[in-house]
Design a protein around this motif. Structure first.
Motif, PDB file in Angstrom:
ATOM      1  N   GLU A 114       7.725   9.682  -5.575  1.00 14.79           N
ATOM      2  CA  GLU A 114       7.756   8.885  -6.813  1.00 14.79           C
ATOM      3  C   GLU A 114       8.278   7.495  -6.474  1.00 14.79           C
ATOM      4  O   GLU A 114       9.171   7.347  -5.644  1.00 14.79           O
ATOM      5  CB  GLU A 114       8.725   9.515  -7.827  1.00 14.79           C
ATOM      6  CG  GLU A 114       8.126  10.584  -8.715  1.00 14.79           C
ATOM      7  CD  GLU A 114       9.130  10.966  -9.806  1.00 14.79           C
ATOM      8  OE1 GLU A 114       8.974  10.452 -10.930  1.00 14.79           O
ATOM      9  OE2 GLU A 114      10.052  11.741  -9.511  1.00 14.79           O
ATOM     10  N   TYR A 115       7.750   6.496  -7.180  1.00 15.54           N
ATOM     11  CA  TYR A 115       8.169   5.121  -6.888  1.00 15.54           C
ATOM     12  C   TYR A 115       9.079   4.589  -7.994  1.00 15.54           C
ATOM     13  O   TYR A 115       8.829   4.834  -9.184  1.00 15.54           O
ATOM     14  CB  TYR A 115       6.954   4.203  -6.751  1.00 15.54           C
ATOM     15  CG  TYR A 115       6.096   4.561  -5.570  1.00 15.54           C
ATOM     16  CD1 TYR A 115       6.351   4.000  -4.313  1.00 15.54           C
ATOM     17  CD2 TYR A 115       5.055   5.469  -5.688  1.00 15.54           C
ATOM     18  CE1 TYR A 115       5.573   4.337  -3.211  1.00 15.54           C
ATOM     19  CE2 TYR A 115       4.281   5.823  -4.594  1.00 15.54           C
ATOM     20  CZ  TYR A 115       4.549   5.251  -3.359  1.00 15.54           C
ATOM     21  OH  TYR A 115       3.785   5.589  -2.280  1.00 15.54           O
ATOM     22  N   PHE A 116      10.123   3.858  -7.588  1.00 18.50           N
ATOM     23  CA  PHE A 116      11.025   3.221  -8.548  1.00 18.50           C
ATOM     24  C   PHE A 116      11.327   1.819  -8.049  1.00 18.50           C
ATOM     25  O   PHE A 116      11.382   1.580  -6.843  1.00 18.50           O
ATOM     26  CB  PHE A 116      12.343   4.001  -8.681  1.00 18.50           C
ATOM     27  CG  PHE A 116      12.142   5.416  -9.109  1.00 18.50           C
ATOM     28  CD1 PHE A 116      11.917   5.730 -10.444  1.00 18.50           C
ATOM     29  CD2 PHE A 116      12.144   6.446  -8.174  1.00 18.50           C
ATOM     30  CE1 PHE A 116      11.706   7.041 -10.834  1.00 18.50           C
ATOM     31  CE2 PHE A 116      11.946   7.757  -8.554  1.00 18.50           C
ATOM     32  CZ  PHE A 116      11.725   8.066  -9.895  1.00 18.50           C
ATOM     33  N   ALA A 117      11.526   0.887  -8.996  1.00 15.84           N
ATOM     34  CA  ALA A 117      11.858  -0.485  -8.601  1.00 15.84           C
ATOM     35  C   ALA A 117      13.070  -0.970  -9.394  1.00 15.84           C
ATOM     36  O   ALA A 117      13.166  -0.773 -10.595  1.00 15.84           O
ATOM     37  CB  ALA A 117      10.672  -1.407  -8.852  1.00 15.84           C
ATOM     38  N   LEU A 118      13.997  -1.596  -8.681  1.00 14.98           N
ATOM     39  CA  LEU A 118      15.218  -2.111  -9.302  1.00 14.98           C
ATOM     40  C   LEU A 118      15.494  -3.509  -8.777  1.00 14.98           C
ATOM     41  O   LEU A 118      15.170  -3.830  -7.630  1.00 14.98           O
ATOM     42  CB  LEU A 118      16.415  -1.219  -8.940  1.00 14.98           C
ATOM     43  CG  LEU A 118      16.396   0.219  -9.457  1.00 14.98           C
ATOM     44  CD1 LEU A 118      17.457   1.045  -8.731  1.00 14.98           C
ATOM     45  CD2 LEU A 118      16.656   0.248 -10.956  1.00 14.98           C
ATOM     46  N   GLY A 159       0.851  -1.175   0.000  1.00 14.36           N
ATOM     47  CA  GLY A 159       0.000   0.000   0.000  1.00 14.36           C
ATOM     48  C   GLY A 159       0.891   1.230   0.000  1.00 14.36           C
ATOM     49  O   GLY A 159       2.026   1.181   0.473  1.00 14.36           O
ATOM     50  N   THR A 160       0.385   2.338  -0.539  1.00 19.00           N
ATOM     51  CA  THR A 160       1.232   3.531  -0.612  1.00 19.00           C
ATOM     52  C   THR A 160       1.678   3.990   0.774  1.00 19.00           C
ATOM     53  O   THR A 160       2.758   4.536   0.933  1.00 19.00           O
ATOM     54  CB  THR A 160       0.502   4.689  -1.316  1.00 19.00           C
ATOM     55  OG1 THR A 160      -0.818   4.784  -0.772  1.00 19.00           O
ATOM     56  CG2 THR A 160       0.424   4.471  -2.801  1.00 19.00           C
ATOM     57  N   ALA A 209       8.690  -1.264 -14.094  1.00 15.74           N
ATOM     58  CA  ALA A 209       7.717  -0.185 -14.070  1.00 15.74           C
ATOM     59  C   ALA A 209       6.890  -0.269 -12.786  1.00 15.74           C
ATOM     60  O   ALA A 209       6.489  -1.355 -12.366  1.00 15.74           O
ATOM     61  CB  ALA A 209       6.802  -0.301 -15.284  1.00 15.74           C
ATOM     62  N   VAL A 210       6.677   0.871 -12.175  1.00 11.54           N
ATOM     63  CA  VAL A 210       5.890   0.911 -10.943  1.00 11.54           C
ATOM     64  C   VAL A 210       4.730   1.862 -11.153  1.00 11.54           C
ATOM     65  O   VAL A 210       4.899   2.944 -11.713  1.00 11.54           O
ATOM     66  CB  VAL A 210       6.734   1.415  -9.747  1.00 11.54           C
ATOM     67  CG1 VAL A 210       5.931   1.341  -8.456  1.00 11.54           C
ATOM     68  CG2 VAL A 210       8.014   0.620  -9.617  1.00 11.54           C
ATOM     69  N   SER A 211       3.552   1.453 -10.745  1.00  6.71           N
ATOM     70  CA  SER A 211       2.418   2.367 -10.833  1.00  6.71           C
ATOM     71  C   SER A 211       1.652   2.346  -9.521  1.00  6.71           C
ATOM     72  O   SER A 211       1.822   1.442  -8.703  1.00  6.71           O
ATOM     73  CB  SER A 211       1.488   1.952 -11.985  1.00  6.71           C
ATOM     74  OG  SER A 211       1.067   0.611 -11.786  1.00  6.71           O
ATOM     75  N   VAL A 212       0.858   3.370  -9.315  1.00  8.26           N
ATOM     76  CA  VAL A 212       0.020   3.421  -8.114  1.00  8.26           C
ATOM     77  C   VAL A 212      -1.426   3.310  -8.570  1.00  8.26           C
ATOM     78  O   VAL A 212      -1.887   4.088  -9.396  1.00  8.26           O
ATOM     79  CB  VAL A 212       0.251   4.734  -7.339  1.00  8.26           C
ATOM     80  CG1 VAL A 212      -0.695   4.799  -6.146  1.00  8.26           C
ATOM     81  CG2 VAL A 212       1.693   4.832  -6.877  1.00  8.26           C
ATOM     82  N   GLU A 213      -2.114   2.296  -8.084  1.00  6.76           N
ATOM     83  CA  GLU A 213      -3.525   2.107  -8.440  1.00  6.76           C
ATOM     84  C   GLU A 213      -4.330   2.038  -7.157  1.00  6.76           C
ATOM     85  O   GLU A 213      -4.169   1.112  -6.373  1.00  6.76           O
ATOM     86  CB  GLU A 213      -3.693   0.812  -9.260  1.00  6.76           C
ATOM     87  CG  GLU A 213      -2.941   0.854 -10.591  1.00  6.76           C
ATOM     88  CD  GLU A 213      -2.962  -0.504 -11.311  1.00  6.76           C
ATOM     89  OE1 GLU A 213      -3.743  -1.383 -10.905  1.00  6.76           O
ATOM     90  OE2 GLU A 213      -2.163  -0.663 -12.257  1.00  6.76           O
ATOM     91  N   MET A 218      -2.511   1.445  -4.002  1.00  5.92           N
ATOM     92  CA  MET A 218      -1.658   0.267  -3.963  1.00  5.92           C
ATOM     93  C   MET A 218      -0.470   0.502  -4.898  1.00  5.92           C
ATOM     94  O   MET A 218      -0.632   1.065  -5.981  1.00  5.92           O
ATOM     95  CB  MET A 218      -2.425  -0.983  -4.421  1.00  5.92           C
ATOM     96  CG  MET A 218      -3.567  -1.355  -3.485  1.00  5.92           C
ATOM     97  SD  MET A 218      -4.345  -2.899  -3.956  1.00  5.92           S
ATOM     98  CE  MET A 218      -5.016  -2.483  -5.553  1.00  5.92           C
ATOM     99  N   VAL A 219       0.713   0.071  -4.459  1.00  4.16           N
ATOM    100  CA  VAL A 219       1.906   0.169  -5.304  1.00  4.16           C
ATOM    101  C   VAL A 219       2.007  -1.114  -6.125  1.00  4.16           C
ATOM    102  O   VAL A 219       1.992  -2.205  -5.576  1.00  4.16           O
ATOM    103  CB  VAL A 219       3.182   0.350  -4.455  1.00  4.16           C
ATOM    104  CG1 VAL A 219       4.399   0.499  -5.347  1.00  4.16           C
ATOM    105  CG2 VAL A 219       3.046   1.564  -3.534  1.00  4.16           C
ATOM    106  N   VAL A 220       2.091  -0.979  -7.455  1.00  8.75           N
ATOM    107  CA  VAL A 220       2.060  -2.126  -8.348  1.00  8.75           C
ATOM    108  C   VAL A 220       3.360  -2.173  -9.144  1.00  8.75           C
ATOM    109  O   VAL A 220       3.775  -1.169  -9.733  1.00  8.75           O
ATOM    110  CB  VAL A 220       0.857  -2.039  -9.311  1.00  8.75           C
ATOM    111  CG1 VAL A 220       0.859  -3.205 -10.289  1.00  8.75           C
ATOM    112  CG2 VAL A 220      -0.447  -2.005  -8.521  1.00  8.75           C
ATOM    113  N   VAL A 221       4.030  -3.337  -9.154  1.00  5.59           N
ATOM    114  CA  VAL A 221       5.263  -3.504  -9.927  1.00  5.59           C
ATOM    115  C   VAL A 221       4.980  -4.393 -11.127  1.00  5.59           C
ATOM    116  O   VAL A 221       4.371  -5.451 -10.997  1.00  5.59           O
ATOM    117  CB  VAL A 221       6.379  -4.135  -9.057  1.00  5.59           C
ATOM    118  CG1 VAL A 221       7.590  -4.482  -9.909  1.00  5.59           C
ATOM    119  CG2 VAL A 221       6.780  -3.181  -7.938  1.00  5.59           C
ATOM    120  N   ASP A 222       5.419  -3.941 -12.319  1.00  9.00           N
ATOM    121  CA  ASP A 222       5.259  -4.705 -13.552  1.00  9.00           C
ATOM    122  C   ASP A 222       6.600  -5.366 -13.865  1.00  9.00           C
ATOM    123  O   ASP A 222       7.602  -4.680 -14.043  1.00  9.00           O
ATOM    124  CB  ASP A 222       4.858  -3.738 -14.670  1.00  9.00           C
ATOM    125  CG  ASP A 222       4.597  -4.468 -15.979  1.00  9.00           C
ATOM    126  OD1 ASP A 222       5.001  -5.643 -16.095  1.00  9.00           O
ATOM    127  OD2 ASP A 222       4.009  -3.853 -16.883  1.00  9.00           O
TER     128      ASP A 222
END
Lengths: 164, 377
Positions: free
Chosen positions: A35-39, A8-9, A135-139, A142-146
């Protein structure tokens, strides 16, 4: 295009990170000033747990000596082992050709386009190493990682691995 | 004094078993704060507390900057309880021995306490060097080797005071937990000097090889042309001290005098030795009348006597060149080192490029170490 809800955010506050496991691989999800980033939690150099233990730090830059200095906080991440540094937004390593100009006459063709070069006049350039990013998005809070792969690894080590 | 719990001072030490695991010849333990003091006689504990340990770099408590910034430690190696990296046996197990299947790991203690690369054996007062190295040997056996059979000790000794060093080798040299004597790359005189020969004699008498680890100090500027202006210059240039030590050991006839002596240069890279040895052979052909007592061609001493550890591994642009340069030096005499918990740690999983030959990797990770330490496997 698998997408995974990882948090969750409210769970990852600005300046915080969360390490999640997706498809058997550890991934660091960062909240950088909202801002969200995923590595991928693995340094391209020697495999250290970069996201788990890396230091997030700001980057300062200037066009010339005595020029105006710009500073962007929380821009990069430094590896806990050999201190390699990457852009936390893109996973790219950087180097300064003015301080690393070792072969004057060598010319080579590399994948990419001139647009990839930050400063064509010889300032900061994109380096040869790229971390795997997601790629990370907020829906709906909720924080979503692609996990669709965004970038192939590049550089001499990556080429050596693919030849082997 | 503060009472500190001591581990049992004598315990059975089983045979070192490599099994299917790997060898790591360079692990840096650090005693917990205050622990070494508890092993010192009162008189010397007070002396060190009041006056410090003056070493061959002329200072106490100060090391060359910035190579020891942050203790030169991996960011992820700091224990949660605020103690120093290398002081937690649990972390040594969970970050090194378990994940990489290190079944024989050799301790290179370059303390006292956090002052790595400024070690006890360089104390200018030989009595201080003696009590500190004795304390370190008791501590590392009791706190690391007895509780963890995968760990083995390299014993630091008062290298600049041979009579003390020989006594210490006689005291701990037969303990099965001790697998080598620990020396340093920076010494007051070149290693072939006869002042060090009694140490070599005692080491050979106890079937112990000697590991010479990269260090600072030694009472000289850090390069042959004086002090460096830049850390980069220091860091790249320190290999020259190891090169000088290798030339001295060979040309003084030390290996002819002690045919069973084996030495290993630790944390000094590998590949730079290859062209050095070739040049040495080349000049020896012309100048060998000067060293007429030498029994063999210089390069022939390498295989029987001179080993090198991998770390920090060389990373040539063309990954094939790494194996070529190791082959040039001596493929049977290079042994893996991780340097845990220092920042320039080499992981066994990524230390070699994918094009590195499997048989050479197996030698470096396993069999060469058995040969150097004289272990069965």
């Amino acid at each position: 295009m698998p997408k995974y809800v990882v948090a969750g955010t409210s769970e990852i506050e600005p300046g915080e990170r969360k390490i999640v496991e997706l498809e058997g691989r550890k991934i660091g999800v960062f909240n950088v000033d909202g801002e969200y980033f995923a590595l991928l939690d693995q340094c391209p150099h020697a495999g250290a747990a970069l996201c788990s233990f890396g230091t997030v730090f700001g980057v300062s830059d200037a066009d010339k000596p005595d020029g105006d200095i710009s500073y962007e906080r929380n821009r990069a991440i430094r590896c806990p082992w050999h201190a390699w540094e990457y852009d936390i937004r893109t996973g790219e390593s950087f180097f300064d050709p003015r301080n690393a100009r070792v072969r004057k006459y060598d010319v080579e063709v590399v994948p990419g386009s001139p647009a990839d070069v930050v400063d064509p006049d010889g300032g900061r350039q994109k380096g040869p190493f790229v971390m795997e990013g997601y790629a990370v998005s907020v829906e709906d809070d909720m924080v979503v990682v692609d996990t669709s792969r965004r970038r192939p690894a590049r550089g001499s080590r990556a080429q050596a691995q693919s030849r082997a | 004094m503060t009472a500190i719990d001591h581990a049992p001072s004598a315990a059975p030490v089983g045979e070192a078993r490599l099994g299917t695991g790997i060898f790591d010849v360079d692990i840096h333990p650090v005693p917990r704060e205050g622990l070494i003091a508890s092993y010192l006689p009162d008189r010397w504990r007070r002396h060190i507390h009041e006056y410090g340990v003056r070493t061959t770099n002329g200072l106490t408590h100060v090391t060359e900057y910035p190579q020891m910034y942050g203790g030169a430690m991996r960011n992820d190696a700091w224990p949660d309880d605020g103690s120093y990296p290398g002081s937690s046996l649990e972390l040594i197990r969970s970050q090194l021995l378990d994940p990489y299947n290190v079944t024989v790991g050799v301790l290179q203690c370059l303390a006292p306490g956090g002052q790595t690369l400024n070690p006890a054996s360089q104390a200018l007062d030989p009595r201080v060097a003696d009590v500190l190295t004795r304390a370190i040997n008791d501590w590392q056996l009791e706190h690391l080797v007895y509780p963890e059979p995968r760990l083995r000790a390299s014993a630091p000794v008062a290298f600049e005071a041979a009579e003390f060093a020989v006594k210490e080798i006689e005291r701990v040299g037969s303990n099965p937990g001790v697998v080598s004597i620990l020396g340093l790359s920076k010494t007051l005189e070149p290693l072939g000097s006869r002042k060090y020969w009694p140490i070599y004699e005692a080491a050979v008498a106890h079937d112990l090889p000697i590991q010479f680890h990269l260090s600072q100090g030694g009472g000289h500027a850090n390069t042959g042309t004086g002090w460096t202006s830049y850390h980069t210059e220091y860091h790249v240039g320190h290999t020259q001290s190891l090169q000088s030590q290798m030339l001295s050991l060979i040309l003084t006839g030390t290996f002819d005098r002690f045919p069973d002596l084996k030495v290993m240069f630790v944390e000094g890279n590998v590949v730079h030795f290859a062209p050095l040895v070739q040049r040495l052979d080349y000049h020896w052909k012309t100048l060998r009348g000067e060293v007429a007592d030498l029994q063999r061609k210089p390069s022939e001493y390498i295989r029987d006597h001179i080993f090198a550890s991998t770390q920090p591994i060389d990373e040539p642009e063309n990954p094939k060149h790494l194996a070529e340069m190791i082959e040039e030096f001596c493929p049977d005499n290079v042994v893996f080192a991780s340097d845990y918990p220092h920042f320039d740690f080499d992981s066994p999983e990524t230390v070699f490029p994918s094009v590195f030959p499997d048989d050479l990797r197996d030698k470096i990770m396993r069999t060469n170490g058995l040969r150097f330490f004289g272990l069965e496997g």
